[in-house]
Design an enzyme around this catalytic site. Structure first.
Site, PDB file in Angstrom:
ATOM      1  N   TYR A  33       0.831  -1.205   0.000  1.00 45.69           N
ATOM      2  CA  TYR A  33       0.000   0.000   0.000  1.00 45.69           C
ATOM      3  C   TYR A  33       0.857   1.242   0.000  1.00 45.69           C
ATOM      4  O   TYR A  33       2.083   1.180   0.215  1.00 45.69           O
ATOM      5  CB  TYR A  33      -0.965  -0.003   1.194  1.00 45.69           C
ATOM      6  CG  TYR A  33      -0.334   0.277   2.546  1.00 45.69           C
ATOM      7  CD1 TYR A  33       0.502  -0.641   3.165  1.00 45.69           C
ATOM      8  CD2 TYR A  33      -0.568   1.477   3.212  1.00 45.69           C
ATOM      9  CE1 TYR A  33       1.070  -0.379   4.407  1.00 45.69           C
ATOM     10  CE2 TYR A  33      -0.009   1.754   4.453  1.00 45.69           C
ATOM     11  CZ  TYR A  33       0.810   0.828   5.040  1.00 45.69           C
ATOM     12  OH  TYR A  33       1.379   1.092   6.259  1.00 45.69           O
ATOM     13  N   LYS A 147       6.496  -2.188   1.894  1.00 45.36           N
ATOM     14  CA  LYS A 147       5.333  -1.585   2.570  1.00 45.36           C
ATOM     15  C   LYS A 147       4.115  -2.497   2.400  1.00 45.36           C
ATOM     16  O   LYS A 147       3.230  -2.240   1.574  1.00 45.36           O
ATOM     17  CB  LYS A 147       5.077  -0.173   2.015  1.00 45.36           C
ATOM     18  CG  LYS A 147       4.158   0.663   2.899  1.00 45.36           C
ATOM     19  CD  LYS A 147       4.204   2.118   2.496  1.00 45.36           C
ATOM     20  CE  LYS A 147       3.133   2.973   3.137  1.00 45.36           C
ATOM     21  NZ  LYS A 147       3.224   3.126   4.581  1.00 45.36           N
ATOM     22  N   GLU A 180      11.952   2.299  14.387  1.00 44.69           N
ATOM     23  CA  GLU A 180      11.093   3.405  13.926  1.00 44.69           C
ATOM     24  C   GLU A 180       9.822   3.421  14.757  1.00 44.69           C
ATOM     25  O   GLU A 180       9.643   2.596  15.657  1.00 44.69           O
ATOM     26  CB  GLU A 180      10.783   3.252  12.428  1.00 44.69           C
ATOM     27  CG  GLU A 180      10.163   1.914  12.073  1.00 44.69           C
ATOM     28  CD  GLU A 180      10.064   1.663  10.570  1.00 44.69           C
ATOM     29  OE1 GLU A 180       9.927   2.614   9.789  1.00 44.69           O
ATOM     30  OE2 GLU A 180      10.102   0.469  10.202  1.00 44.69           O
ATOM     31  N   LEU A 205      11.057   1.022   7.196  1.00 46.02           N
ATOM     32  CA  LEU A 205      10.448   1.482   5.953  1.00 46.02           C
ATOM     33  C   LEU A 205      11.203   2.724   5.469  1.00 46.02           C
ATOM     34  O   LEU A 205      11.533   3.602   6.282  1.00 46.02           O
ATOM     35  CB  LEU A 205       8.973   1.835   6.177  1.00 46.02           C
ATOM     36  CG  LEU A 205       8.269   2.188   4.871  1.00 46.02           C
ATOM     37  CD1 LEU A 205       8.037   0.947   4.024  1.00 46.02           C
ATOM     38  CD2 LEU A 205       6.957   2.906   5.121  1.00 46.02           C
TER      39      LEU A 205
HETATM   40  N1  PLP Z   1       7.690   3.695   8.966  1.00 43.62           N
HETATM   41  C1  PLP Z   1       6.575   2.959   9.007  1.00 43.62           C
HETATM   42  C2  PLP Z   1       6.599   1.653   9.721  1.00 43.62           C
HETATM   43  C3  PLP Z   1       5.393   3.408   8.393  1.00 43.62           C
HETATM   44  O1  PLP Z   1       4.284   2.657   8.434  1.00 43.62           O
HETATM   45  C4  PLP Z   1       5.407   4.672   7.739  1.00 43.62           C
HETATM   46  C5  PLP Z   1       4.209   5.189   7.070  1.00 43.62           C
HETATM   47  O2  PLP Z   1       3.184   4.573   7.015  1.00 43.62           O
HETATM   48  C6  PLP Z   1       6.588   5.414   7.741  1.00 43.62           C
HETATM   49  C7  PLP Z   1       7.715   4.897   8.352  1.00 43.62           C
HETATM   50  C8  PLP Z   1       6.664   6.761   7.091  1.00 43.62           C
HETATM   51  O3  PLP Z   1       6.689   6.645   5.692  1.00 43.62           O
HETATM   52  P1  PLP Z   1       6.187   7.829   4.760  1.00 43.62           P
HETATM   53  O4  PLP Z   1       6.979   9.029   5.131  1.00 43.62           O
HETATM   54  O5  PLP Z   1       6.487   7.355   3.392  1.00 43.62           O
HETATM   55  O6  PLP Z   1       4.719   7.994   5.048  1.00 43.62           O
END
Ligand code: PLP
Length: 285
Positions: A33, A147, A180, A205
């Protein structure tokens, strides 16, 4: 009024949208997603989200169900049909419906689903007050760079943090280093003013907001180190913050009951949030 959602070629009121019970997204979390934020009716960093989507799909040997241009047009129509000035577009691709089997099915048609959420992203209470986070063991699998929709481990971590009266969870690996947040990337700012965030690997991620914010920080001559940090280092930091498409840059003011600095959002987080919002407004398409 119900939302208009997109399911496999159709724009429908949400009550009428249907997905097969045999869809592998439903049975096996076999799907990926993206969440793209919307400011002033325009998409923020859409190209970045599409690049990561393709990487996630490639890692799982999954096909893109539509062309890039079609996917962009679907995003735009979702924003327009639902009157989204500020909020989010959620997009999910699964491997599609097939007899349940651990082997990937041959010839299944991928499912594509989109929906929107209206949300005040700029005027956010969390950004003003800052977040209080609890640290919890990172129970996720070892390909967190993909993701996928298998989000139960971070969901459990968030619930455990909430049970402690906190706003969110920061997840910690076996060696005591923060990976994270439950749905965001995590940063500290050392007392010397250096921004520290975990380096890119399969452990986290690769946030689209992270990439933009680190580049804005470097352009503003801020010092950045991409390396792991422990909970103790974080608790001793001058300030902390998170980034994600839905929270932009949001300060963290407390970690496991220890207030950072004077316990209020720090200047680096506040400045980066301002820069990120201003630049995103300019660059949104
Ligand atoms: N880390 C995780 C585990 C996430 O689920 C997300 C966003 O859903 C992020 C980091 C941040 O990613 P982004 O800046 O692309 O939204």
């Amino acid at each position: 009024m119900s939302r208009i959602v997109y399911v496999n070629g159709e724009y429908l009121p949400e009550e009428e949208a249907k997905i097969s019970v045999f869809d592998r997204g439903f049975l096996m979390a076999d799907g990926v997603y993206e969440v793209t934020s919307v400011l002033e009716g325009r998409l923020v960093d859409f190209a970045g989200h599409m690049a990561r989507l393709k990487r996630s799909l490639a890692e799982l040997d999954m096909a893109m169900p539509v062309t890039d241009a079609e996917l962009e047009a679907i995003h735009r129509r979702m924003v327009a049909d639902n009157g989204i000035e500020e909020g989010l577009v959620y997009m999910q691709i699964t491997r599609g419906a097939a007899d349940r089997d651990f082997a990937y099915p041959e010839g299944a048609t991928p499912s594509l689903v989109l929906f929107t959420q209206k949300k005040a992203l700029i005027d956010s209470a969390a950004a003003k007050a800052g977040l209080r986070v609890a640290t919890l063991p990172d129970l996720r699998w070892k390909r967190r760079d993909i993701k996928t929709v298998q989000l139960l481990a971070p969901s459990m971590a968030k619930m455990a943090a909430k049970a402690q009266g906190k706003d969110d969870a920061w997840m910690v690996d076996e060696d005591g280093f923060v990976t994270e947040g439950s749905s965001n990337n995590a940063y500290i700012v050392t007392k010397a003013g250096t921004i520290v965030t975990r380096h890119l690997s399969n452990d986290i991620l690769h946030g689209i907001t992270r990439k933009a914010v680190l580049s804005f920080a470097r352009e503003a001559q801020m010092k950045v180190e991409e390396r792991p940090f422990t909970v103790a280092e974080a608790q001793d930091a001058a300030e902390a913050f998170i980034t994600s498409a839905s929270s932009f840059v949001t300060p963290v003011v407390e970690i496991d009951g220890t207030a950072l600095g004077d316990g209020a959002p720090g200047p680096v987080a506040r400045r980066l949030r301002e820069i990120y919002v201003a630049e995103s407004r300019k660059a949104a398409v």
